[in-house]
Design a protein around this motif. Sequence first.
Motif, short mmCIF file in Angstrom:
data_model
loop_
_atom_site.label_atom_id
_atom_site.label_comp_id
_atom_site.label_asym_id
_atom_site.label_seq_id
_atom_site.Cartn_x
_atom_site.Cartn_y
_atom_site.Cartn_z
N ARG A 110 26.61 50.19 3.92
CA ARG A 110 27.73 49.53 3.26
C ARG A 110 29.06 49.99 3.86
O ARG A 110 29.16 51.11 4.34
CB ARG A 110 27.70 49.85 1.76
N VAL A 111 30.03 49.12 3.83
CA VAL A 111 31.36 49.45 4.35
C VAL A 111 32.41 49.17 3.28
O VAL A 111 32.22 48.28 2.43
CB VAL A 111 31.68 48.65 5.64
N PRO A 112 33.53 49.92 3.31
CA PRO A 112 34.59 49.69 2.32
C PRO A 112 35.29 48.36 2.57
O PRO A 112 35.32 47.87 3.71
CB PRO A 112 35.58 50.84 2.56
N GLY A 113 35.86 47.80 1.52
CA GLY A 113 36.56 46.52 1.63
C GLY A 113 36.17 45.63 0.46
O GLY A 113 35.42 46.06 -0.42
N GLY A 114 36.67 44.42 0.46
CA GLY A 114 36.30 43.48 -0.60
C GLY A 114 34.79 43.27 -0.59
O GLY A 114 34.23 42.88 0.42
N GLN A 115 34.14 43.57 -1.71
CA GLN A 115 32.67 43.53 -1.74
C GLN A 115 32.20 42.12 -2.11
O GLN A 115 31.63 41.89 -3.19
CB GLN A 115 32.14 44.59 -2.70
N LEU A 131 36.59 39.82 -8.31
CA LEU A 131 36.49 41.05 -7.52
C LEU A 131 37.65 41.96 -7.87
O LEU A 131 37.46 43.11 -8.25
CB LEU A 131 36.49 40.74 -6.01
#
Lengths: 396, 106
Positions: A136-141, A50
């Motif tokens: 979708r939300v921001p952050g580690g995908q 990631l």
Amino acid sequence: MIHTRFTRRDFLKTAGVMTAMAAAANFPVSIFADEKRLMKFPEKTDLILLTSRPPQLETPIHYFRELITPNEAVFVRWHLSNIPTSVDLRQWRLKVGGNTEKQVALSMDDLKKLEKVSVTAVVQCAGNSRSFFDPRVPGGQWGNGAMGNVTWAGARLKDVLAMAGVKAGSVDVSFKGLDGPLLPSVPDFVKSIHVDQAMDDDIIIAYEMNGTYLPMLNGFPARLVVPGWYATYWVKSLSDITVINKPFEGFWMKSAYRIPDNACGCIPPGSAQKSTIPINRMTTRSLIVDPAGGSEVAAGKPVGITGIAFSGGYGVRDVLVSTDGGNVWEESRLGPDKGRYSWRQFFFSWRPEKPGKYTLLSRVTDGIGGSQPLDSLWNPSGFMQNRIEKVEVTLK
Amino acid sequence: MKIYIAIITAIAVAAGVASAAVDEPQHSITLPTVHIELKAGPGKDKAETLCAICHSVDYITMQPNFPRAVWTAEMNKKIKVMGAPIKEEDAKIIIDYLATQYGTGK
């Protein structure tokens, strides 16, 4: 659809196993569409990359065919770029102090003199499966691979605290590791739990993972293990334990890792959260590992549907499987029981009759009746994903 | 020649055992460096230089395309909450870059 994050290399690595299982033939081209790639970091096997600095590495799903996740395959997640890459046990000390009778600095030998206890427990990132949030939300995908099932061994936290002597009137206990920010303006990674919880027999300072030392990237030489709770509390490369006589208000408790303050930890998709609390116990979830989503299944013979299920410390009562999109549910057979914090494997023999497309689902009920929602619950940080996964397969 | 091989093998075995031992006092790893190329476009240099002070830029490339409002909120969070030393004029350039190259067009 799940299991869409195989890379070509991953596919090549597992193709032999898959063929042997006769459960998969052709993967659709679309599963190679994204740019996930595998990368080998020290003491780790090929994991899904990631981010590289700090490292965030995801476990490919095929490792979840096993009851215990091998150390080299356990996911990696650090918050701050200044991570430990070298530890000298002659120098390393676990400092315990604050609102205590005395300050102590324990060596690894000191830690190992305390009674050694072990627990098999799922370690899972709070943001595991974040990439499946809609919107979708921001952050580690993360896909579904920010978790693992490990047998941890070490000393009880409460025994370590007893060496310093927790004073009356204590409220929280905070935990800090050897990692830190590169800039002083960036808040250091420190987590806390309530002092009453810290006395829980099951919380340990683990210096062993699956019978050997911790890989550096998983928190060498010792990490906190809080069974049933999300891994954000499982502070790696532990260096400082501080007892305090008021609520801990560090950034990573007060501002980050917060969930909506309601029973589901969720709010209407796309809305803003108002009242929040620190994330805590893991939600109950299950995952079908085989057959993989998008795979083709040969007609005319039984198909093994297998997966894993766990809860936030309440064990697994049963896992139901549906092969018709959720109309009819049947009980699966559960694998060995390694305790209430471990995941359980489930096995279901499916005898499909007609060729066509099928939607496979699994649903776990934990020891206190908790289960999984049919649709994804939503919160803006992308935490606690535990919807019932739908696995589409084609029978030919 | 045979002796050489034997000695080399012995050293290799000893080293392997030492590095695997739980009680080895000094334990070290060397992290790999991974190069990530951001998409070309105005502001790429600022994004690569300033975002990479704290983290590798795959923090950007792993995200799905977000609307400008989300990228703006992320940038503001990095500065106001996470302590990133980025000036307001540079932040604007980076937001424009992210919203254009990694955005939804909204």
